[in-house]
Design a protein around this motif. Sequence first.
Motif, PDB file in Angstrom:
ATOM      1  N   ARG A 195      46.663  21.165  32.281  1.00 22.03           N
ATOM      2  CA  ARG A 195      46.503  21.361  30.854  1.00 22.03           C
ATOM      3  C   ARG A 195      46.371  22.843  30.609  1.00 22.03           C
ATOM      4  O   ARG A 195      45.510  23.509  31.222  1.00 22.03           O
ATOM      5  N   THR A 196      47.188  23.377  29.731  1.00 23.71           N
ATOM      6  CA  THR A 196      47.111  24.805  29.398  1.00 23.71           C
ATOM      7  C   THR A 196      45.740  25.108  28.815  1.00 23.71           C
ATOM      8  O   THR A 196      45.231  24.368  27.962  1.00 23.71           O
ATOM      9  N   GLY A 197      45.139  26.201  29.310  1.00 28.92           N
ATOM     10  CA  GLY A 197      43.831  26.610  28.816  1.00 28.92           C
ATOM     11  C   GLY A 197      42.677  26.119  29.671  1.00 28.92           C
ATOM     12  O   GLY A 197      41.550  26.600  29.531  1.00 28.92           O
ATOM     13  N   SER A 198      42.946  25.166  30.558  1.00 26.36           N
ATOM     14  CA  SER A 198      41.884  24.678  31.441  1.00 26.36           C
ATOM     15  C   SER A 198      41.760  25.581  32.665  1.00 26.36           C
ATOM     16  O   SER A 198      42.686  26.306  33.029  1.00 26.36           O
ATOM     17  N   LEU A 199      40.593  25.482  33.304  1.00 29.54           N
ATOM     18  CA  LEU A 199      40.307  26.301  34.484  1.00 29.54           C
ATOM     19  C   LEU A 199      40.687  25.519  35.738  1.00 29.54           C
ATOM     20  O   LEU A 199      40.311  24.348  35.873  1.00 29.54           O
ATOM     21  N   TYR A 200      41.435  26.159  36.612  1.00 32.78           N
ATOM     22  CA  TYR A 200      41.877  25.476  37.833  1.00 32.78           C
ATOM     23  C   TYR A 200      41.565  26.325  39.062  1.00 32.78           C
ATOM     24  O   TYR A 200      41.497  27.556  39.010  1.00 32.78           O
ATOM     25  N   GLN A 201      41.396  25.620  40.159  1.00 33.67           N
ATOM     26  CA  GLN A 201      41.143  26.267  41.451  1.00 33.67           C
ATOM     27  C   GLN A 201      42.236  25.800  42.399  1.00 33.67           C
ATOM     28  O   GLN A 201      42.566  24.604  42.436  1.00 33.67           O
ATOM     29  N   PHE A 202      42.814  26.760  43.131  1.00 36.25           N
ATOM     30  CA  PHE A 202      43.875  26.426  44.074  1.00 36.25           C
ATOM     31  C   PHE A 202      43.556  27.012  45.443  1.00 36.25           C
ATOM     32  O   PHE A 202      43.033  28.124  45.556  1.00 36.25           O
ATOM     33  N   VAL A 231      51.245  29.783  35.988  1.00 41.81           N
ATOM     34  CA  VAL A 231      50.608  31.098  35.982  1.00 41.81           C
ATOM     35  C   VAL A 231      49.156  30.902  35.563  1.00 41.81           C
ATOM     36  O   VAL A 231      48.888  30.246  34.552  1.00 41.81           O
ATOM     37  N   ILE A 232      48.247  31.438  36.364  1.00 43.27           N
ATOM     38  CA  ILE A 232      46.829  31.412  36.004  1.00 43.27           C
ATOM     39  C   ILE A 232      46.376  32.839  35.738  1.00 43.27           C
ATOM     40  O   ILE A 232      46.979  33.799  36.232  1.00 43.27           O
ATOM     41  N   SER A 233      45.318  32.956  34.966  1.00 39.78           N
ATOM     42  CA  SER A 233      44.820  34.295  34.639  1.00 39.78           C
ATOM     43  C   SER A 233      43.305  34.319  34.678  1.00 39.78           C
ATOM     44  O   SER A 233      42.632  33.289  34.472  1.00 39.78           O
ATOM     45  N   ASP A 234      42.765  35.499  34.960  1.00 35.79           N
ATOM     46  CA  ASP A 234      41.321  35.704  34.951  1.00 35.79           C
ATOM     47  C   ASP A 234      41.066  37.179  34.689  1.00 35.79           C
ATOM     48  O   ASP A 234      41.504  38.032  35.465  1.00 35.79           O
ATOM     49  N   GLY A 235      40.385  37.460  33.577  1.00 32.21           N
ATOM     50  CA  GLY A 235      40.038  38.842  33.278  1.00 32.21           C
ATOM     51  C   GLY A 235      41.226  39.768  33.138  1.00 32.21           C
ATOM     52  O   GLY A 235      41.165  40.920  33.550  1.00 32.21           O
ATOM     53  N   GLY A 236      42.303  39.258  32.593  1.00 29.66           N
ATOM     54  CA  GLY A 236      43.471  40.105  32.395  1.00 29.66           C
ATOM     55  C   GLY A 236      44.411  40.157  33.579  1.00 29.66           C
ATOM     56  O   GLY A 236      45.495  40.737  33.493  1.00 29.66           O
ATOM     57  N   PHE A 237      44.032  39.588  34.696  1.00 30.57           N
ATOM     58  CA  PHE A 237      44.875  39.565  35.892  1.00 30.57           C
ATOM     59  C   PHE A 237      45.511  38.180  36.024  1.00 30.57           C
ATOM     60  O   PHE A 237      44.880  37.169  35.724  1.00 30.57           O
ATOM     61  N   LYS A 238      46.783  38.202  36.458  1.00 35.62           N
ATOM     62  CA  LYS A 238      47.521  36.931  36.538  1.00 35.62           C
ATOM     63  C   LYS A 238      48.042  36.710  37.952  1.00 35.62           C
ATOM     64  O   LYS A 238      48.242  37.658  38.727  1.00 35.62           O
ATOM     65  N   LEU A 239      48.282  35.435  38.262  1.00 32.01           N
ATOM     66  CA  LEU A 239      48.872  35.080  39.554  1.00 32.01           C
ATOM     67  C   LEU A 239      49.745  33.854  39.372  1.00 32.01           C
ATOM     68  O   LEU A 239      49.357  32.910  38.668  1.00 32.01           O
ATOM     69  N   LYS A 240      50.901  33.888  40.041  1.00 29.62           N
ATOM     70  CA  LYS A 240      51.779  32.709  40.004  1.00 29.62           C
ATOM     71  C   LYS A 240      51.354  31.750  41.117  1.00 29.62           C
ATOM     72  O   LYS A 240      51.010  32.184  42.229  1.00 29.62           O
ATOM     73  N   ILE A 241      51.435  30.468  40.804  1.00 28.83           N
ATOM     74  CA  ILE A 241      51.088  29.430  41.777  1.00 28.83           C
ATOM     75  C   ILE A 241      52.303  28.517  41.942  1.00 28.83           C
ATOM     76  O   ILE A 241      52.831  27.993  40.952  1.00 28.83           O
TER      77      ILE A 241
END
Lengths: 152, 125
Positions: B68-75, B47-57
């Motif tokens: 790594r939890t807390g790191s920024l990822y791009q998919f 699960v990634i999040s940005d600005g309060g919004f989440k998305l499952k990957i």
Amino acid sequence: MESPAISHAKLLASDLLSLTMHPTSPPSFSFPRSNYPISHVEALGIIVATKSNPAHLLFLIDDGTGCVPCVLWLNPRSPPDPADPAPEVVRQQAELVKMGELVRVRGKVGVFRGEVQIVLRDLVVETDPNMETLHWLDCVRLLKDCYDKENC
Amino acid sequence: MALCGIKPGIPVILRELEPSSAFFKHGQSLRVIGKLESFEIETGIVVISDGGFKLKIDMQHLRDFNFRTGSLYQFIGELKFGHDNDAMLEARIGRNVDGLDLNLYKQSLQIRRKIEANLLSRKRS
């Protein structure tokens, strides 16, 4: 000063793929509205597909506006082109081509089976993700102010 | 060329992925960015999040992916909908983008979209 015809135009994939091809020999390219001549380009994106054979390495780079086909010739061409990278440079570049890498490519615009592609001269892996954002801004600025300007 | 058929992942911000959005379609190829909140090893879902919004990957197609939890990822991948109509991105590309200036990225994306829309309307006229 380098003339526009041989400088590397920074383009987004969608703009590169929409270049107009002129049936000259060899083929030449330009923007449809401005006729700004484009022969060499610079693109930046994420490698999303690769395919190789003994003669060449093909890969797609995705910058969010399109997927640009790139070809790296693995063997010296005949007749040799002095602008082609040296064989050891080609080998080094081929090793950098991996799925998911953010890469900056430079090369000559070509066509294969009706599809625009970049014939690779140079490839760099960008480790700073902000380089992609900066490339976007460069591309839109150059497109607006130069490449796609009418009567350019 | 055999690599044809691969669609570009259209960059979107997580808050744009709502049912009324043009991007909210089954099979739509997207590029998303977010901070890694959690991961389930059994299901391969993060699960990634940005600005309060989440998305499952869905990570099942990614091999040797270190996260790594807390790191920024791009998919980059395709949007799919589960049995409960829950949106999930089936990723085919994933990369760590720690160090990315997310504000600059979002602003630049808006600028890019605006310029592209202007050019498109000029071409059609």
